[in-house]
Write a protein that holds these residues in place. Structure first.
Motif, PDB file in Angstrom:
ATOM      1  N   ASP A 122       0.843  -1.196   0.000  1.00  0.00           N
ATOM      2  CA  ASP A 122       0.000   0.000   0.000  1.00  0.00           C
ATOM      3  C   ASP A 122       0.870   1.235   0.000  1.00  0.00           C
ATOM      4  O   ASP A 122       2.022   1.211   0.445  1.00  0.00           O
ATOM      5  N   SER A 198      -9.162   6.910  -2.549  1.00  0.00           N
ATOM      6  CA  SER A 198      -8.519   5.605  -2.396  1.00  0.00           C
ATOM      7  C   SER A 198      -8.982   4.681  -3.508  1.00  0.00           C
ATOM      8  O   SER A 198     -10.103   4.822  -4.021  1.00  0.00           O
ATOM      9  N   THR A 200      -7.626   0.613  -5.615  1.00  0.00           N
ATOM     10  CA  THR A 200      -6.680  -0.504  -5.692  1.00  0.00           C
ATOM     11  C   THR A 200      -6.181  -0.616  -7.122  1.00  0.00           C
ATOM     12  O   THR A 200      -6.983  -0.732  -8.065  1.00  0.00           O
ATOM     13  N   SER A 231      -2.765  -1.051  -2.874  1.00  0.00           N
ATOM     14  CA  SER A 231      -3.757  -0.108  -2.347  1.00  0.00           C
ATOM     15  C   SER A 231      -3.126   1.274  -2.250  1.00  0.00           C
ATOM     16  O   SER A 231      -2.032   1.428  -1.695  1.00  0.00           O
TER      17      SER A 231
END
Length: 264
Positions: A122, A198, A200, A231
């Motif tokens: 991430d 946010s 992915t 992520s």
């Protein structure tokens, strides 16, 4: 892989989506991509053979075809597993346990045994300095095998207010040499103030021998691409933002006894 949850069921329903984008002008006879190849690959991963490459598998079948006896076949455990998993007959696809849905993040053991991996799972960009100004971080794709591979990023839709992606990766594709890594730049370019972002990102890593027109990999040696998940997140809330800042005049809080489903 798509997951479907069924109420009061001990198992998941899964649908694997398979596809390819090989240019026929570059490769006239691309290898077939089937569900059985995916199942066989998963069996090899369970047997800790994730780093066995297409050329090594091809060599195993070439050697077996030249053998006259079965004695040598039993002497090599790696070779034995490759043959056994390839010859496995799947009368029905294995039932997927619920744990798979809640353990999508790979463990350290799975990362070390995998043929390809990211050096981070991430990236948190934190608070952006300015709206519409890109913040850039580096991410590396590692190739832990002895064959070259190609990493291709699936860029999210251009969902910014100006038509540009909020998160982007450059270059979108690069070759990853054996036992080495390739560097990519991940950028965060927010378009609105006072917002959270946010998503992915997906990186598909494929052996060069599978997609190259210079080599011919048989169906038995075909290995599906590996999807690496990254992520990414960021915000434009500023130093204070809208985060709650509670204050209490005591060092401890004691809540009364309550029963399940009771409202506070």
């Amino acid at each position: 892989r798509l997951y479907c949850t069924v109420m009061n069921s001990d198992y998941l329903l899964v649908v694997d989506l398979l596809g390819g984008g090989i240019n026929e002008r570059d490769r006239k006879e691309p290898p077939r991509f089937t569900q059985q190849q995916v199942d066989i690959h998963l069996l090899r991963l369970e047997a800790n053979l994730g780093k066995v490459t297409p050329k090594e598998i091809q060599q195993v079948f070439h050697t077996v075809s030249e053998d006259t006896g079965a004695e040598d076949y039993q002497e090599d455990p790696v070779r034995d597993v490759i043959i056994r998993t390839t010859d496995a007959i799947h009368d029905a696809r294995p039932k997927q346990q619920w744990e798979e849905l809640f353990n999508l993040e790979p463990t350290d053991a799975q990362l070390s045994a995998a043929p390809f991996a990211l050096d981070a799972l991430d990236i948190d960009f934190g608070t952006a300095a300015k709206v519409k100004q890109a913040d850039i971080r580096n991410i590396h794709v590692r190739n832990q095998t002895n064959e070259p591979a190609v990493a291709t990023w699936a860029i999210p839709p251009r969902n910014g207010s100006d038509g540009k992606p909020l998160f982007d990766v450059n270059p979108p594709q690069a070759e990853v040499p054996p036992f080495s890594s390739a560097s990519f730049k991940v950028s965060f370019r927010p378009t609105n103030p006072n917002a959270y972002y946010s998503t992915t990102l997906e990186c598909y890593v494929t052996y060069r021998s599978v997609i190259s027109h210079h080599t011919k990999i048989g169906a038995n040696a075909f290995i599906p691409p590996m999807c690496l998940l990254l992520s990414v997140s960021g915000n434009t809330l500023g130093p204070q933002g809208f985060l709650a800042q509670p204050t209490v005049n005591t060092n401890s809080l004691v809540f009364p006894t309550c029963r399940p489903a009771d409202e506070a």
